[in-house]
Design a protein around this motif. Structure first.
Motif, PDB file in Angstrom:
ATOM      1  N   TYR A   1       0.963  -1.117   0.054  1.00  0.00           N
ATOM      2  CA  TYR A   1      -0.046  -0.244  -0.200  1.00  0.00           C
ATOM      3  C   TYR A   1       0.468   1.503  -0.191  1.00  0.00           C
ATOM      4  O   TYR A   1       0.808   1.905  -0.824  1.00  0.00           O
ATOM      5  CB  TYR A   1      -0.858   0.011   1.446  1.00  0.00           C
ATOM      6  N   VAL A   2       1.823   1.289   0.377  1.00  0.00           N
ATOM      7  CA  VAL A   2       2.882   2.752   1.437  1.00  0.00           C
ATOM      8  C   VAL A   2       3.317   2.270  -0.283  1.00  0.00           C
ATOM      9  O   VAL A   2       3.332   3.327  -1.125  1.00  0.00           O
ATOM     10  CB  VAL A   2       4.118   2.659   2.485  1.00  0.00           C
ATOM     11  N   ARG A   3       4.256   1.314  -0.888  1.00  0.00           N
ATOM     12  CA  ARG A   3       4.965   1.353  -2.408  1.00  0.00           C
ATOM     13  C   ARG A   3       3.868   1.977  -2.959  1.00  0.00           C
ATOM     14  O   ARG A   3       4.279   2.975  -3.727  1.00  0.00           O
ATOM     15  CB  ARG A   3       5.038  -0.171  -2.331  1.00  0.00           C
ATOM     16  N   THR A   4       3.016   1.537  -3.016  1.00  0.00           N
ATOM     17  CA  THR A   4       1.944   1.865  -3.954  1.00  0.00           C
ATOM     18  C   THR A   4       1.913   3.458  -4.896  1.00  0.00           C
ATOM     19  O   THR A   4       2.203   3.834  -5.546  1.00  0.00           O
ATOM     20  CB  THR A   4       1.064   1.165  -4.915  1.00  0.00           C
ATOM     21  N   PHE A   5       1.553   3.970  -3.219  1.00  0.00           N
ATOM     22  CA  PHE A   5       1.013   5.057  -2.787  1.00  0.00           C
ATOM     23  C   PHE A   5       2.907   6.522  -3.553  1.00  0.00           C
ATOM     24  O   PHE A   5       1.927   7.243  -4.085  1.00  0.00           O
ATOM     25  CB  PHE A   5       0.900   5.683  -1.547  1.00  0.00           C
ATOM     26  N   LEU A   6       3.577   5.748  -3.096  1.00  0.00           N
ATOM     27  CA  LEU A   6       4.739   5.919  -3.053  1.00  0.00           C
ATOM     28  C   LEU A   6       4.917   6.481  -5.017  1.00  0.00           C
ATOM     29  O   LEU A   6       5.564   7.792  -4.965  1.00  0.00           O
ATOM     30  CB  LEU A   6       6.391   6.059  -2.330  1.00  0.00           C
ATOM     31  N   LEU A   7       5.248   5.861  -5.202  1.00  0.00           N
ATOM     32  CA  LEU A   7       5.268   5.263  -6.967  1.00  0.00           C
ATOM     33  C   LEU A   7       4.355   6.154  -7.322  1.00  0.00           C
ATOM     34  O   LEU A   7       4.877   6.431  -9.134  1.00  0.00           O
ATOM     35  CB  LEU A   7       5.144   3.977  -7.141  1.00  0.00           C
ATOM     36  N   GLY A   8       3.060   6.108  -7.292  1.00  0.00           N
ATOM     37  CA  GLY A   8       2.050   7.168  -7.819  1.00  0.00           C
ATOM     38  C   GLY A   8       2.274   8.344  -7.755  1.00  0.00           C
ATOM     39  O   GLY A   8       0.666   9.293  -7.944  1.00  0.00           O
ATOM     40  N   LEU A   9       2.332   8.887  -6.448  1.00  0.00           N
ATOM     41  CA  LEU A   9       2.764  10.509  -5.998  1.00  0.00           C
ATOM     42  C   LEU A   9       2.971  10.772  -7.463  1.00  0.00           C
ATOM     43  O   LEU A   9       3.935  11.199  -8.013  1.00  0.00           O
ATOM     44  CB  LEU A   9       3.621   9.916  -4.851  1.00  0.00           C
ATOM     45  N   THR A  10       1.952  12.127  -7.142  1.00  0.00           N
ATOM     46  CA  THR A  10       2.287  13.588  -8.409  1.00  0.00           C
ATOM     47  C   THR A  10       2.922  14.286  -7.296  1.00  0.00           C
ATOM     48  O   THR A  10       2.387  14.958  -6.302  1.00  0.00           O
ATOM     49  CB  THR A  10       1.585  13.476  -9.708  1.00  0.00           C
ATOM     50  N   GLY A  11       3.356  15.064  -8.350  1.00  0.00           N
ATOM     51  CA  GLY A  11       3.562  16.827  -7.632  1.00  0.00           C
ATOM     52  C   GLY A  11       5.135  16.598  -6.823  1.00  0.00           C
ATOM     53  O   GLY A  11       5.838  18.077  -6.122  1.00  0.00           O
ATOM     54  N   THR A  12       5.456  16.007  -6.872  1.00  0.00           N
ATOM     55  CA  THR A  12       6.986  15.560  -6.769  1.00  0.00           C
ATOM     56  C   THR A  12       8.545  16.528  -6.969  1.00  0.00           C
ATOM     57  O   THR A  12       7.833  16.989  -8.597  1.00  0.00           O
ATOM     58  CB  THR A  12       8.020  13.606  -6.230  1.00  0.00           C
ATOM     59  N   ASN A  13       9.379  16.516  -6.913  1.00  0.00           N
ATOM     60  CA  ASN A  13      10.589  17.018  -7.252  1.00  0.00           C
ATOM     61  C   ASN A  13      11.196  16.334  -8.256  1.00  0.00           C
ATOM     62  O   ASN A  13      10.883  14.840  -7.775  1.00  0.00           O
ATOM     63  CB  ASN A  13      11.718  18.030  -6.153  1.00  0.00           C
ATOM     64  N   THR A  14      11.569  16.297  -9.549  1.00  0.00           N
ATOM     65  CA  THR A  14      11.986  15.407 -10.182  1.00  0.00           C
ATOM     66  C   THR A  14      13.664  16.598 -10.804  1.00  0.00           C
ATOM     67  O   THR A  14      13.943  16.968 -11.360  1.00  0.00           O
ATOM     68  CB  THR A  14      11.156  15.345 -11.430  1.00  0.00           C
ATOM     69  N   ILE A  15      14.573  15.632 -10.850  1.00  0.00           N
ATOM     70  CA  ILE A  15      15.628  15.422 -11.206  1.00  0.00           C
ATOM     71  C   ILE A  15      16.177  14.010 -11.970  1.00  0.00           C
ATOM     72  O   ILE A  15      16.524  13.439 -11.728  1.00  0.00           O
ATOM     73  CB  ILE A  15      17.695  14.810 -10.064  1.00  0.00           C
TER      74      ILE A  15
END
Length: 197
Positions: free
Chosen positions: A28-42
């Motif tokens: 549940y936590v892993r899926t949430f992290l991978l699907g999270l939008t709006g993060t910074n990206t490098i």
């Protein structure tokens, strides 16, 4: 489950239910992290870095993105998949020595890679490196621990029992529930590597 079963059997069943509960929680936590939008990206050109200076530079940039884009959050950890951890752990200097301490001899100062504990991990320049076994290959996040909030029912998992005195049975189960959200996705910097590199 019939109450007349042996205690060892019941103990094994409850233990396996606990393991399944933990796996469901982690998914549940892993899926949430991978699907999270709006993060910074490098985005990183050229694949996963294979030098300590490149990793130090990358982490400085990722931390700066969190400091600049979030509201008061700071980076607490680096979260990586197993393959990224392996690449970092195998980085060597010009003499062929690992640049991250793997044997505790105090000779290397870039950080450490702990292969002796139950879970793989370590640090890069004292920033904890956390390995998440089921993350997809080439996963790397620099994150604040406050970027994602997980709220689980207190005391979970609960052990529930229901007894039937007529047919002498007693049922057992584990129960718990959880919610997860992110108030500040900018508390996470996602590092992306090109596919096939």
């Amino acid at each position: 489950m019939i109450e007349r079963n042996k205690v060892a059997y019941l103990d094994a069943v409850l233990r396996w239910m606990g393991i399944q509960y933990g796996e469901a929680f982690e998914l549940y936590v892993r899926t949430f992290l991978l699907g999270l939008t709006g993060t910074n990206t490098i985005p990183v050109v050229g694949g996963v870095p294979t030098s300590a200076p490149a990793w130090i530079s990358l982490i400085i940039d990722a931390k700066a993105a969190i400091e600049d884009e979030s509201k008061g959050l700071l980076a607490d950890m680096i979260v990586v998949s197993r393959d990224v951890f392996k690449t970092v752990a195998l980085i060597e200097d010009s003499t062929g020595r690992p640049v991250f301490s793997v044997n505790g001899d105090g000779q290397n100062t870039w950080g450490n890679m702990d292969l002796s504990s139950v879970e793989l991990g370590g640090s890069i320049s004292n920033l904890p490196l956390v390995v998440v076994p089921r993350l997809p290959a080439k996963s790397c996040f620099v994150a604040s621990r406050d970027a994602i909030t997980s709220m689980e029912s207190a005391g979970a998992p609960f052990s529930l029992q229901d007894e039937n005195v007529v047919n002498l049975t007693k049922d057992f189960s584990l129960y718990g529930y959880q919610g997860i959200y992110s108030e500040q996705p900018k508390g996470i910097t996602k590092v992306t590597f090109p596919t096939g590199a």
